[in-house]
Motif scaffolding. Structure first.
Motif, short mmCIF file in Angstrom:
data_model
loop_
_atom_site.label_atom_id
_atom_site.label_comp_id
_atom_site.label_asym_id
_atom_site.label_seq_id
_atom_site.Cartn_x
_atom_site.Cartn_y
_atom_site.Cartn_z
N VAL A 2 -14.86 13.48 -35.83
CA VAL A 2 -14.06 14.62 -36.28
C VAL A 2 -12.68 14.57 -35.64
CG1 VAL A 2 -13.91 17.14 -36.44
CG2 VAL A 2 -16.15 16.01 -36.55
N ILE A 3 -11.65 14.63 -36.46
CA ILE A 3 -10.26 14.57 -35.99
C ILE A 3 -9.51 15.79 -36.50
CG2 ILE A 3 -8.09 13.30 -36.06
CD1 ILE A 3 -9.69 10.73 -36.47
N CYS A 4 -9.08 16.61 -35.56
CA CYS A 4 -8.25 17.78 -35.86
C CYS A 4 -6.79 17.39 -35.70
CB CYS A 4 -8.63 18.91 -34.89
SG CYS A 4 -7.57 20.38 -34.95
N TYR A 5 -5.95 17.90 -36.60
CA TYR A 5 -4.51 17.65 -36.54
C TYR A 5 -3.81 18.87 -37.11
CZ TYR A 5 -4.62 17.06 -41.58
OH TYR A 5 -4.77 17.31 -42.92
N ASN A 6 -2.48 18.91 -37.02
CA ASN A 6 -1.74 19.97 -37.71
C ASN A 6 -0.49 19.38 -38.34
OD1 ASN A 6 0.87 20.67 -36.22
ND2 ASN A 6 -0.59 20.79 -34.52
N PHE A 7 0.13 20.15 -39.23
CA PHE A 7 1.33 19.71 -39.92
C PHE A 7 2.43 20.76 -39.78
CE2 PHE A 7 3.55 17.33 -43.32
CZ PHE A 7 3.11 16.05 -43.04
N MET A 8 2.47 21.43 -38.62
CA MET A 8 3.51 22.41 -38.35
C MET A 8 4.81 21.70 -37.97
SD MET A 8 1.60 25.39 -36.14
CE MET A 8 0.16 24.50 -35.53
N PRO A 9 5.91 22.02 -38.61
CA PRO A 9 7.17 21.38 -38.24
C PRO A 9 7.73 21.91 -36.93
CG PRO A 9 7.53 22.94 -40.02
CD PRO A 9 6.05 22.89 -39.78
N VAL A 10 8.18 21.00 -36.09
CA VAL A 10 8.89 21.23 -34.83
C VAL A 10 7.99 21.86 -33.76
CG1 VAL A 10 10.97 22.12 -33.69
CG2 VAL A 10 11.06 21.50 -36.12
N LEU A 11 7.64 23.14 -33.90
CA LEU A 11 6.87 23.84 -32.87
C LEU A 11 5.41 23.93 -33.30
CD1 LEU A 11 9.34 26.73 -31.99
CD2 LEU A 11 9.10 24.51 -30.87
N ASP A 12 4.52 23.40 -32.48
CA ASP A 12 3.11 23.34 -32.87
C ASP A 12 2.42 24.68 -32.74
OD1 ASP A 12 2.38 20.41 -33.45
OD2 ASP A 12 3.62 20.29 -31.67
N ILE A 48 -10.91 21.23 -43.09
CA ILE A 48 -10.24 22.39 -42.50
C ILE A 48 -10.72 22.60 -41.07
CG2 ILE A 48 -9.98 24.91 -42.65
CD1 ILE A 48 -10.62 24.58 -45.69
N THR A 49 -9.77 22.87 -40.17
CA THR A 49 -10.09 23.50 -38.89
C THR A 49 -9.85 24.99 -39.10
OG1 THR A 49 -9.43 21.60 -37.56
CG2 THR A 49 -9.48 23.73 -36.46
N LEU A 50 -10.91 25.76 -39.20
CA LEU A 50 -10.75 27.19 -39.41
C LEU A 50 -10.54 27.85 -38.05
CD1 LEU A 50 -12.53 29.38 -41.99
CD2 LEU A 50 -12.11 30.26 -39.71
N HIS A 97 -14.79 21.60 -41.07
CA HIS A 97 -15.41 20.61 -40.19
C HIS A 97 -15.34 20.98 -38.72
CE1 HIS A 97 -15.81 18.30 -43.74
NE2 HIS A 97 -14.58 17.82 -43.78
N PHE A 98 -14.56 22.02 -38.40
CA PHE A 98 -14.36 22.39 -36.99
C PHE A 98 -13.90 23.84 -36.97
CE2 PHE A 98 -11.46 21.54 -33.08
CZ PHE A 98 -12.49 21.88 -32.20
N LEU A 99 -14.34 24.56 -35.93
CA LEU A 99 -14.04 25.99 -35.82
C LEU A 99 -13.40 26.31 -34.48
CD1 LEU A 99 -17.50 27.14 -37.12
CD2 LEU A 99 -15.37 27.90 -38.19
N HIS A 100 -12.33 27.09 -34.52
CA HIS A 100 -11.77 27.73 -33.33
C HIS A 100 -12.07 29.22 -33.46
CE1 HIS A 100 -8.39 24.50 -32.69
NE2 HIS A 100 -9.61 24.01 -32.56
N LEU A 101 -12.86 29.74 -32.56
CA LEU A 101 -13.21 31.16 -32.63
C LEU A 101 -12.49 31.91 -31.52
CD1 LEU A 101 -17.03 30.98 -33.46
CD2 LEU A 101 -15.08 31.15 -35.01
N ARG A 102 -11.51 32.69 -31.93
CA ARG A 102 -10.79 33.60 -31.03
C ARG A 102 -10.30 34.77 -31.86
NH1 ARG A 102 -5.10 32.96 -31.36
NH2 ARG A 102 -4.43 30.98 -32.26
N ASN A 103 -9.75 35.76 -31.19
CA ASN A 103 -9.35 36.98 -31.88
C ASN A 103 -7.96 37.40 -31.43
OD1 ASN A 103 -9.87 39.14 -33.69
ND2 ASN A 103 -11.98 39.28 -32.95
N VAL A 104 -7.27 38.09 -32.31
CA VAL A 104 -5.96 38.66 -31.97
C VAL A 104 -5.94 40.12 -32.41
CG1 VAL A 104 -4.75 36.45 -32.17
CG2 VAL A 104 -4.85 37.98 -34.15
#
Length: 402
Positions: free
Chosen positions: A105-115, A274-276, A301-308
Motif C-alpha cells: 500500500v502506497i499513500c501519496y498526495n497531489f497538493m501543489p506546493v504546501l502538503d 483513496i486514502t480516506l 485502501h487506507f484510512l486516517h481517522l481523526r476529527n476536527v
C-alpha cells in the motif's frame, strides 16, 4: 480494521518499543531522508524494515512496514516541467523495490506546493492540551502581509482583509516569524523545507494553472504508475487536500467526493484508490464522511481517522484538531461504514478485506507537552485516540458479523 501507527524513522521521539506498548499491529512509515524525485533503493527499504524488526534491546518486535506514507510526488510532476519524466521513472522504480520487499500500500498526495497547512502547531485548549489549528484570519494575515502574494486581496472579502490587517499589526516580530514557519512547515518528516522565497517561486509557476490542468497532470501521472501497480499487486491511495479548499490561489483537485470520483473514473482500476482522511475531508462541512465511505469504499485502501471542530459553517473556514470522538465528524457512523465495507469484501473473497487505519494526529497531553514529537504526532494523544477507536470497533464488530 488493521491498527497501524505512523513512524518517522530512527529520529522519531516515539520509539518502536512505544509502538509495541500501544498495541499496534503494523507500521506506516517512509524514507523521509531521501530527496523527492529519487529512487528508493532496495538497500534503504531493507534497512528500514530491519530497524522496525527489533525493539531497543534486540528482542524481535514482529512489526512490519505495512503502508508507505508517503512516496512523494515531485512538484515537477505536478507541474509537468523540468525533470518530471525522470521523476516518474524513479517513482516506478521505487514501486518495484517496495513490491519486492512485500509492501503493498502506497499513500501519496497531489497538493501543489504546501502538503498541509496550519497556522498554529500548538494551539492551547481550555483543558491545557495543545493541538494544531488553521485560523483563516491568521492565514490571510500571512498571505497578505508576510508573503505579500500578488492578487491575494481579491480572494478575501473586505471584512476578512480588515481583520487580517489588524491581526498582523498586533503581532510581534517573533509571532510573525512563527506564523510564517508554521504555514510553510511542509510534509511531516520530509527532507525538504520551503522558505518564503521557495513558496513565491512555486506560486509564480502555478499562477496560470487551472484545476482542470492540475487534474489532467494527476491523470497523466496515474496513467504511468497504475498499470505497474496492477502488475506488482500494489494499491495506490491518494490523500485528500489538507485543508480541503483553495489557498494561495492554487488549484485543489482532491477536496470533495465529486473530485475523487473524477479521478477514480479517469483511471478506472482497483489499484487507483483513496486514502480516506476523516480529518482533512472533515474540515469541509459539505463532505459526508460516512456516505463517502459507503459509496467509494471499494477503492479505499487506507484510512486516517481523526476529527476536527469547524469554527464556521463556511466551506473555507477556521478549524482545530479535536479529540477523535469529539469533533464534527460522526466517527461512530464512519467506523460502522468501514466495517460494513470490510464485511462486503470478506464475503466476496477479497484478500485485502481488512483495511489498515491509523489514529491520525492527536492532541498533545500529559508527557506529550514536553516530548516535542513531530507536530501532530504525539505518543499519548494518539494512543488515547487509538483506544477510543478500539472501543468503537469492539462495540460495532459483533453487530456487523466480523
Amino acid at each position: 480494521m488493521k491498527q497501524t501507527w505512523r513512524w518517522f524513522g530512527p529520529k522519531d521521539q516515539v520509539s518502536i518499543d512505544d509502538m509495541l506498548q500501544a498495541g499496534v499491529q503494523g507500521v506506516v512509515t517512509a524514507l523521509h531522508h531521501i530527496p523527492t524525485g529519487t529512487v528508493w533503493t532496495e538497500q534503504e527499504i531493507a534497512a528500514r524494515q530491519a530497524v522496525l524488526a527489533h525493539m531497543e534491546d534486540g528482542t524481535p518486535s514482529n512489526l512490519a512496514w505495512d503502508v508507505v506514507e508517503s512516496l512523494p510526488v515531485s512538484e515537477d510532476i505536478k507541474k509537468q516541467q523540468g525533470d518530471w519524466r525522470a521523476h516518474i521513472d524513479a517513482y516506478r522504480q521505487s514501486m518495484r523495490h517496495l513490491a519486492a520487499a512485500g509492501i503493498k500500500v502506497i499513500c501519496y498526495n497531489f497538493m501543489p506546493v504546501l502538503d498541509w497547512t496550519r497556522t498554529s502547531l500548538t494551539h492551547r485548549l481550555p483543558s491545557g492540551a495543545t493541538c494544531m489549528r488553521f485560523d483563516l484570519t491568521d492565514f490571510a494575515a500571512f498571505d497578505l502581509h508576510i508573503l505579500q502574494r500578488p492578487g491575494a486581496a481579491e480572494e478575501y472579502d473586505a471584512a476578512l482583509c480588515e481583520a487580517a490587517a489588524r491581526r498582523y499589526a498586533a503581532m510581534s516580530g517573533a509571532e510573525r516569524d512563527a506564523l510564517a514557519g508554521n504555514v510553510v512547515f511542509g510534509l511531516p518528516g520530509a527532507a525538504e523545507k520551503f522558505t518564503l522565497e521557495d513558496v513565491r517561486a512555486h506560486l509564480a509557476e502555478y499562477a496560470a494553472m487551472s484545476e482542470d490542468t492540475l487534474r489532467a497532470h494527476l491523470i497523466d501521472f496515474l496513467s504511468e504508475v497504475v498499470p505497474l501497480a496492477e502488475e506488482l499487486g500494489l494499491r495506490l491511495c491518494c490523500h485528500p487536500d489538507d485543508p480541503p479548499f483553495a489557498l494561495l490561489g492554487l488549484p485543489r483537485i482532491m477536496s470533495s467526493e465529486e473530485q475523487y470520483v473524477k479521478i477514480m473514473q479517469a483511471v478506472d482500476s482497483p489499484a487507483n484508490g483513496i486514502t480516506l482522511c476523516s480529518g482533512s475531508l472533515g474540515a469541509r462541512p459539505d463532505n459526508d464522511l460516512p456516505g463517502m465511505m459507503a459509496r467509494l469504499g471499494d477503492r479505499v485502501h487506507f484510512l486516517h481517522l481523526r476529527n476536527v471542530t469547524r469554527e464556521t459553517s463556511d466551506v473555507r473556514g477556521s478549524f482545530y484538531e479535536a479529540e477523535h470522538l469529539g469533533g464534527d465528524t460522526d466517527m461512530v457512523a464512519l467506523v460502522e461504514a468501514v466495517l460494513k465495507e470490510e464485511a462486503r469484501r470478506k464475503a466476496s473473497g477479497r484478500a485485502d478485506w481488512s483495511i489498515p487505519f491509523r489514529p491520525d494526529h492527536g492532541q498533545d497531553i500529559l508527557d506529550d507537552l514536553n516530548r516535542r514529537a513531530q507536530p501532530g504526532y504525539p505518543s499519548i494523544g494518539r494512543l488515547k485516540g487509538l483506544a477510543e477507536l478500539r472501543g468503537v470497533i469492539a462495540a460495532l464488530e459483533p453487530r456487523i458479523g466480523l
